[in-house]
Scaffold this active site. Structure first.
Site, PDB file in Angstrom:
ATOM      1  N   ASN A  51       0.793  -1.174  -0.005  1.00 51.80           N
ATOM      2  CA  ASN A  51       0.026   0.038  -0.008  1.00 51.80           C
ATOM      3  C   ASN A  51       0.715   1.242   0.027  1.00 51.80           C
ATOM      4  O   ASN A  51       0.439   2.247  -0.685  1.00 51.80           O
ATOM      5  CB  ASN A  51      -0.858  -0.082   1.205  1.00 51.80           C
ATOM      6  CG  ASN A  51      -0.408  -0.072   2.565  1.00 51.80           C
ATOM      7  OD1 ASN A  51       0.672  -0.700   2.647  1.00 51.80           O
ATOM      8  ND2 ASN A  51      -0.892   0.414   3.304  1.00 51.80           N
ATOM      9  N   GLU A 105       3.518  -5.199  12.360  1.00 52.75           N
ATOM     10  CA  GLU A 105       2.562  -4.147  12.039  1.00 52.75           C
ATOM     11  C   GLU A 105       1.459  -4.347  11.331  1.00 52.75           C
ATOM     12  O   GLU A 105       1.930  -4.653   9.938  1.00 52.75           O
ATOM     13  CB  GLU A 105       3.250  -2.660  11.572  1.00 52.75           C
ATOM     14  CG  GLU A 105       4.612  -2.321  12.213  1.00 52.75           C
ATOM     15  CD  GLU A 105       4.094  -1.517  13.650  1.00 52.75           C
ATOM     16  OE1 GLU A 105       3.051  -1.283  13.702  1.00 52.75           O
ATOM     17  OE2 GLU A 105       4.893  -1.286  14.474  1.00 52.75           O
ATOM     18  N   CYS A 118      -3.296   1.409   6.447  1.00 49.13           N
ATOM     19  CA  CYS A 118      -3.837   0.575   7.587  1.00 49.13           C
ATOM     20  C   CYS A 118      -4.208   1.656   8.625  1.00 49.13           C
ATOM     21  O   CYS A 118      -5.166   1.206   9.447  1.00 49.13           O
ATOM     22  CB  CYS A 118      -2.507   0.011   8.011  1.00 49.13           C
ATOM     23  SG  CYS A 118      -0.999   1.054   8.457  1.00 49.13           S
ATOM     24  N   GLU A 166       7.406   0.933  16.513  1.00 48.43           N
ATOM     25  CA  GLU A 166       8.556   1.238  15.824  1.00 48.43           C
ATOM     26  C   GLU A 166       8.562   2.948  16.115  1.00 48.43           C
ATOM     27  O   GLU A 166       7.485   3.515  16.346  1.00 48.43           O
ATOM     28  CB  GLU A 166       8.257   1.194  14.383  1.00 48.43           C
ATOM     29  CG  GLU A 166       8.321  -0.406  13.877  1.00 48.43           C
ATOM     30  CD  GLU A 166       8.068  -0.792  12.560  1.00 48.43           C
ATOM     31  OE1 GLU A 166       7.340   0.338  11.776  1.00 48.43           O
ATOM     32  OE2 GLU A 166       8.398  -1.870  11.804  1.00 48.43           O
TER      33      GLU A 166
HETATM   34  P1  NAD Z   1       0.237  -9.412   3.166  1.00 42.75           P
HETATM   35  O1  NAD Z   1       0.483  -9.804   4.494  1.00 42.75           O
HETATM   36  O2  NAD Z   1      -0.453 -10.276   2.053  1.00 42.75           O
HETATM   37  O3  NAD Z   1       1.640  -9.300   2.527  1.00 42.75           O
HETATM   38  C1  NAD Z   1       2.745  -8.483   3.326  1.00 42.75           C
HETATM   39  C2  NAD Z   1       4.110  -8.890   2.743  1.00 42.75           C
HETATM   40  O4  NAD Z   1       4.166 -10.137   3.317  1.00 42.75           O
HETATM   41  C3  NAD Z   1       4.312  -8.927   1.210  1.00 42.75           C
HETATM   42  O5  NAD Z   1       5.640  -8.684   0.735  1.00 42.75           O
HETATM   43  C4  NAD Z   1       4.046 -10.521   1.031  1.00 42.75           C
HETATM   44  O6  NAD Z   1       4.653 -10.988  -0.042  1.00 42.75           O
HETATM   45  C5  NAD Z   1       4.385 -11.008   2.258  1.00 42.75           C
HETATM   46  N1  NAD Z   1       4.361 -12.332   2.782  1.00 42.75           N
HETATM   47  C6  NAD Z   1       3.088 -12.777   2.622  1.00 42.75           C
HETATM   48  N2  NAD Z   1       3.032 -14.254   2.885  1.00 42.75           N
HETATM   49  C7  NAD Z   1       4.033 -14.620   3.388  1.00 42.75           C
HETATM   50  C8  NAD Z   1       4.652 -15.357   4.437  1.00 42.75           C
HETATM   51  N3  NAD Z   1       3.978 -16.733   4.380  1.00 42.75           N
HETATM   52  N4  NAD Z   1       5.824 -15.497   4.690  1.00 42.75           N
HETATM   53  C9  NAD Z   1       6.512 -14.358   4.640  1.00 42.75           C
HETATM   54  N5  NAD Z   1       6.117 -13.057   3.893  1.00 42.75           N
HETATM   55  C10 NAD Z   1       4.983 -13.323   3.336  1.00 42.75           C
HETATM   56  O7  NAD Z   1      -0.357  -7.986   3.367  1.00 42.75           O
HETATM   57  P2  NAD Z   1      -0.523  -6.860   2.053  1.00 42.75           P
HETATM   58  O8  NAD Z   1      -1.820  -7.470   1.410  1.00 42.75           O
HETATM   59  O9  NAD Z   1       0.415  -6.685   1.215  1.00 42.75           O
HETATM   60  O10 NAD Z   1      -0.823  -5.530   2.929  1.00 42.75           O
HETATM   61  C11 NAD Z   1      -2.013  -4.924   3.276  1.00 42.75           C
HETATM   62  C12 NAD Z   1      -2.154  -5.260   4.793  1.00 42.75           C
HETATM   63  O11 NAD Z   1      -1.020  -4.690   5.355  1.00 42.75           O
HETATM   64  C13 NAD Z   1      -3.342  -4.668   5.394  1.00 42.75           C
HETATM   65  O12 NAD Z   1      -3.772  -5.631   6.435  1.00 42.75           O
HETATM   66  C14 NAD Z   1      -2.962  -3.621   6.359  1.00 42.75           C
HETATM   67  O13 NAD Z   1      -3.639  -2.984   7.264  1.00 42.75           O
HETATM   68  C15 NAD Z   1      -1.581  -3.954   6.646  1.00 42.75           C
HETATM   69  N6  NAD Z   1      -0.681  -2.798   6.780  1.00 42.75           N
HETATM   70  C16 NAD Z   1      -0.188  -2.631   8.058  1.00 42.75           C
HETATM   71  C17 NAD Z   1       0.462  -1.470   8.561  1.00 42.75           C
HETATM   72  C18 NAD Z   1       0.930  -0.822   9.942  1.00 42.75           C
HETATM   73  O14 NAD Z   1       1.792  -0.228  10.083  1.00 42.75           O
HETATM   74  N7  NAD Z   1       0.373  -1.393  10.775  1.00 42.75           N
HETATM   75  C19 NAD Z   1       0.927  -0.435   7.246  1.00 42.75           C
HETATM   76  C20 NAD Z   1       0.363  -0.825   6.047  1.00 42.75           C
HETATM   77  C21 NAD Z   1      -0.340  -2.068   5.891  1.00 42.75           C
END
Ligand code: NAD
Length: 487
Positions: free
Chosen positions: A155, A253, A287, A468
């Site tokens: 995102n 996060e 998020c 963080e």
């Molecule tokens: P996601 O969990 O699908 O993917 C995040 C990252 O993890 C990607 O690089 C993905 O390739 C990797 N990943 C996926 N499966 C994995 C595994 N089994 N092992 C290791 N890595 C793996 O999330 P997304 O769809 O990319 O992002 C959206 C989510 O992120 C939403 O839930 C959003 O709220 C959250 N988010 C949180 C924050 C925060 O600071 N709290 C900030 C931005 C986004």
């Protein structure tokens, strides 16, 4: 699928060199629906090579003084800033967000992440206590942990990746980063600047690929003692399981289902424009975005009328058009998922007041196959509904009425998440009372998204583990030791 010759082809960045991969995955331009880029489909082998390069670089990098590292981080910040417009355009094309947003939020923040940690690393002090009766002083010493595994979402691609890389390397660690497979381009562009900035080979390695293959190989690697992850709660659960046998240090996060609480004494002239942004900025793909708006009964009708009228003015379309407020969502699948929530709300008897299914999208010819959706406001929805409980992560927000302070605190807290909340009131006493009782890592009152990076960022409950920020990231990315000296 046939690929035209002018596809952008990314390569992994390992030990200071761009390295091709044996297989690739397609990456789409969300605003046109076209494949425009190929991303390495890395796995164990590539992660192994990157970890080895990071291990080799660790002794020299970790023994540099904070000032030397700080100067390199500042140089990198300058180089990204110099190319800000190019980065902003690339981020917009890769992610779907408007160029305006990338130009004013994503890339400036990526620059600032390096500048911020370049400065903060110079100002930490460790602890010291004296035990006079025993003739002892005790002090703490902090050292980098080793090779840090950094995994980021789609995102806010460069923004969130640099929020991890900057503190990790400022503290003297070396890193293997894995950006989202859907938004890898700006990380690859940043790698091209590392040498010029003076980052020694192997200090920053970037391995591209899917979570299941590249991400999991990094999480499972025995020589990566810490993982900083930003993404969904579901993925975090998997990461915790996979890293458990190695007892890794984790910073997680995660998602949110963030409430805005608007009391009758709120200044609506401030509250409405800010709540529009907090609901729909970056297509609602932040998020920290608001997705549950609780409005006190006396203001509810007026708020809803004015909020919907303003939401209807937001224009979706070509992300490079400066008059457009809403770019494309990240993918076809994600758009379908977001839309399905609106349908489910309708099926449950809620009212959709604008956006999806109510207003028509007017897209330019070149964007007809893009993944667009208008800001959507849902009312008369039950607290138990999936739209009020689950993270939708799109331009959809629910508005409901409440009567008392006690009631709204309970309702705001009745979700599994606890990331961010906003409270709108002109009563300072109430603001303090409510902010203290909300189960939320961040509470913004009469504002949204104003951040001082010195202070802790992170969520409680299913929104994460760890924080963080200047001190928090320093603590996460270093190992502490207590030393006792008896004289
Ligand atoms: P996601 O969990 O699908 O993917 C995040 C990252 O993890 C990607 O690089 C993905 O390739 C990797 N990943 C996926 N499966 C994995 C595994 N089994 N092992 C290791 N890595 C793996 O999330 P997304 O769809 O990319 O992002 C959206 C989510 O992120 C939403 O839930 C959003 O709220 C959250 N988010 C949180 C924050 C925060 O600071 N709290 C900030 C931005 C986004």
């Amino acid at each position: 699928m046939a690929h035209s010759k002018d596809l952008l082809v990314l390569e992994n960045f390992i030990g200071g060199k761009f390295v091709p991969c044996s297989s690739y995955i397609d990456s789409y331009n969300p605003s046109t629906g076209d494949v425009y880029c190929r991303v390495p489909d890395s796995g164990k082998e590539e992660v192994e090579a990157a970890v080895k390069a990071a291990q080799d670089a660790f002794p020299v990098w970790s023994s540099k003084s904070p000032l030397e590292r700080s100067q390199i981080l500042n140089k990198l910040a300058d180089l990204i800033e110099h190319d800000l417009e190019v980065f902003a355009k690339a981020e917009s094309k890769d992610q779907g967000k408007t160029i305006t947003f990338a130009r004013t939020v994503d890339i400036p923040r990526a620059v600032y992440n390096f500048r911020f940690f370049a400065s903060s690393i110079l100002h930490h002090v460790t602890e010291c206590t004296e035990m006079a009766t025993m003739g002892c002083v005790h002090y703490t010493s902090r050292a980098p942990v080793g090779v840090a595994g950094l995994i980021s979402p789609w995102n806010l691609p460069l923004y969130l990746l640099t929020w991890k890389i900057a503190p990790a390397i400022a503290c003297g660690n070396t890193v293997v980063a894995k950006p989202s497979e859907m938004t890898s381009v700006t990380a690859w562009m940043m790698c091209k600047l590392l040498e010029k900035a003076g980052v020694p080979h192997g200090v920053v390695n970037v391995v591209f690929g899917t979570g299941a293959k590249a991400g999991e190989a990094l999480v499972c690697h025995p020589d990566v003692p810490l993982i900083s992850f930003t993404g969904s709660t579901l993925t975090a659960q998997r990461i915790m399981e996979k890293s458990a046998p190695h007892c890794k240090r984790l910073s997680l996060e995660l998602g949110g289902k963030n409430p805005a609480i608007i009391f009758d004494d709120a200044d609506l002239s401030q509250c409405i424009p800010t709540t529009l942004k907090s609901s729909f900025a970056n297509q609602g793909e932040i998020c920290l975005c608001t997705s549950r708006i609780f409005v006190q009964r006396g203001t509810y009708s007026e708020f809803l009328k004015r909020f919907v009228a303003e939401a209807k003015k937001w224009k979706a379309g070509n992300p490079s058009d400066p008059t457009v407020n809403v770019g494309a969502l990240i993918s076809k699948e994600h758009l379908e998922k977001v839309r399905s929530y609106v349908k489910r709300a309708q099926a449950e008897g809620a009212r959709v007041l604008c956006g999806e299914g109510v207003d028509s999208l007017d897209l330019p010819a070149g964007n007809q196959k893009g993944y667009f959706m208008l800001p959507t406001v849902i009312a008369e929805v039950q607290d138990e509904s999936c739209c009020m409980q689950e993270e939708i992560f799109g331009p959809v927000t629910c508005v409901v009425a409440f009567d008392t302070e006690e009631e709204v605190i309970k309702r705001a807290n009745s979700v599994k998440y606890g990331l961010a909340a906003t409270v709108w009131s002109s009563n300072v006493g109430r603001i303090h009372r409510v902010a203290r009782r909300l189960q939320s890592g961040l509470v913004w009152t009469n504002c949204w998204l104003i951040r001082d990076l010195n202070l802790p960022f992170g969520g409680m409950k299913a929104s994460g583990i760890g924080r963080e920020g200047a001190k928090d990231s320093y603590e996460f990315f270093t190992e502490v030791k207590t030393i006792t000296i008896k004289h």
